[in-house]
Design an enzyme around this catalytic site. Structure first.
Site, mmCIF file in Angstrom:
data_model
loop_
_atom_site.group_PDB
_atom_site.id
_atom_site.type_symbol
_atom_site.label_atom_id
_atom_site.label_comp_id
_atom_site.label_asym_id
_atom_site.label_seq_id
_atom_site.Cartn_x
_atom_site.Cartn_y
_atom_site.Cartn_z
ATOM 1 N N GLY A 1 0.832 -1.202 0.000
ATOM 2 C CA GLY A 1 0.000 0.000 0.000
ATOM 3 C C GLY A 1 0.863 1.247 0.000
ATOM 4 O O GLY A 1 2.053 1.204 0.314
ATOM 5 N N GLY B 1 0.773 5.873 0.382
ATOM 6 C CA GLY B 1 0.083 7.086 0.812
ATOM 7 C C GLY B 1 0.785 8.298 0.246
ATOM 8 O O GLY B 1 1.530 8.207 -0.737
ATOM 9 N N GLY B 2 0.556 9.451 0.874
ATOM 10 C CA GLY B 2 1.094 10.694 0.348
ATOM 11 C C GLY B 2 2.600 10.788 0.404
ATOM 12 O O GLY B 2 3.224 11.452 -0.431
ATOM 13 N N GLY C 1 4.821 7.918 1.059
ATOM 14 C CA GLY C 1 5.614 6.710 0.923
ATOM 15 C C GLY C 1 4.803 5.476 0.596
ATOM 16 O O GLY C 1 3.578 5.528 0.429
ATOM 17 N N LYS D 1 9.006 0.327 5.084
ATOM 18 C CA LYS D 1 8.342 1.553 4.656
ATOM 19 C C LYS D 1 9.323 2.424 3.886
ATOM 20 O O LYS D 1 10.325 2.884 4.440
ATOM 21 C CB LYS D 1 7.792 2.297 5.884
ATOM 22 C CG LYS D 1 7.063 3.584 5.578
ATOM 23 C CD LYS D 1 6.558 4.179 6.894
ATOM 24 C CE LYS D 1 5.846 5.498 6.679
ATOM 25 N NZ LYS D 1 5.389 6.058 7.985
ATOM 26 N N ASP E 1 -1.550 11.124 14.997
ATOM 27 C CA ASP E 1 -2.226 10.752 13.745
ATOM 28 C C ASP E 1 -2.997 9.444 13.908
ATOM 29 O O ASP E 1 -2.920 8.552 13.060
ATOM 30 C CB ASP E 1 -1.209 10.640 12.612
ATOM 31 C CG ASP E 1 -1.856 10.760 11.225
ATOM 32 O OD1 ASP E 1 -2.958 11.330 11.131
ATOM 33 O OD2 ASP E 1 -1.253 10.283 10.244
#
Length: 362
Positions: A22, A24-25, A27, A44, A143
């Site tokens: 998956g 995201g913004g 990585g 990651k 977060d």
């Protein structure tokens, strides 16, 4: 310019990328094979924009190291994803962590819909335990959201992604006015610039639990600024699927004022004792009026007249109902004052043309 990562690439001299899990913004998370230990891990990859300055590059590398350092303090907790190390490849930081056999809470809700109440309580208890461990070591996650909660195949719950977490001893690395986070899950005080409070994690937890049990994010709007405004000014929709004690816990966590939210021990107490609440104590006179009447019809004589006390006495009201009525009145009063102040501030900012800098973090 760093080359694009691909399956088969070896990172850090021993981690062979096998498949993407998956992105995201900032990585992508890969499944990888530790060829020294012959075990699978998650790794990651942090993306560094090619147009960045040297200072921005340094900040990203420092943030990666900070994530690993903060998460490493919590590596033995059963409800937190373990981070093993940070390696550098192609001048980019890569964070090596525990591979979770499961999916994010966000993915789970998309696939299966809202959680039943018993699983939502289990989720709440696990995340409260994870946040309690983090806060005890001086770490605020900053977060908490469904995308950062992992659900394993046997339904264990793990909190992950401490990428914007802050330790009480960390140096502030972002520019003044720069907001990093997910707006619909951010606490009102974070949006107003008051950062690093443990109570802010609890507000984000409340939003996450609301979405888990109701199937919708209470402050999600059509635009970024719409979501920010909803967090600041709007009350969440009425809970329909959450019974006690979960409805009480979520309502308490979503107070706009951080001083009105329960601390972690109080939040756990709400789950364990649904009839007890830190602010909802009825005074002694009300308790006596509500509880100490006899159930049997009683009569007393006053001269020649008989008075039916059972007919004349007040109806018996459960303590939690009385408490809810009192809390609703307090929240209405607080919200009226808060809205007046915040609307004035937003109008002033709009009138002065104050620029707002925001950064989405997925």
């Amino acid at each position: 310019m760093a080359r694009e990562a691909n399956p088969g690439q070896v990172v850090g001299g021993k981690y062979r990328l096998t498949s993407s899990l998956g992105s995201g913004g900032f990585g992508r998370v890969w499944k990888a094979r530790d060829e020294h230990l012959q075990v699978d891990v998650a790794i990651k990859e942090l993306w560094l924009p090619p147009a960045q300055t040297a200072a921005e590059h340094t900040e990203r590398v420092v943030r990666a190291a900070r994530e690993a350092r903060n998460a490493a303090k919590l590596r033995d907790h059963p409800n937190i994803v373990t981070v093993y190390e940070v390696v550098t490849e192609d001048d980019r930081p890569w964070i090596v962590m525990q591979l979770v056999d499961g999916c994010s809470l966000e993915q789970y809700l998309d696939q299966h819909g809202p959680l039943p109440a018993d699983r939502a309580v289990r989720l709440a208890r696990a995340l409260l335990a994870a946040l309690s461990a983090a806060h005890r070591t001086g770490i605020v996650h900053r977060d908490v959201k469904p995308a950062n909660v992992m659900i394993t195949s046997d339904w264990s719950v793990l909190l992950t992604d401490f990428g914007i977490a802050r330790h009480e001893q960390d140096t502030v690395m972002t520019a003044t006015g720069l907001f990093i986070g997910s707006p619909e899950y951010a606490a009102p005080e974070r949006i107003r610039g008051q950062d690093g409070l443990p109570a802010s994690d609890l507000f984000s937890l409340g939003v996450t639990l609301f979405q888990a049990i109701e199937g919708l994010s209470p402050f999600r709007r059509d635009s970024f600024m719409g979501s920010l405004t909803a967090v600041l000014l709007d009350e969440p929709p009425h809970l329909k699927r959450a019974g006690r004690p979960l409805d009480r816990l979520i309502s308490e966590l979503l107070h706009k004022d951080p001083a009105d939210r329960p601390v972690l021990t109080e939040a756990l107490a709400i789950l364990d004792s649904p009839m007890v609440d830190r602010e909802r104590q009825v005074d002694n006179s009300q308790q006596q009026a509500a509880v100490h009447w006899h159930n049997e019809a009683s009569t007393v004589r006053a001269g020649r007249h008989r008075v039916d006390v059972a007919a004349a006495r007040p109806s018996r009201v459960p303590l939690d109902v009385l408490a809810d009525q009192q809390e609703a009145a307090r929240r209405k009063s607080r919200r009226r004052k808060t809205v007046q102040v915040l609307v004035g501030g937003l109008l002033l900012a709009a009138g002065l043309g104050v620029p707002v800098a925001v950064r989405m973090w997925h």
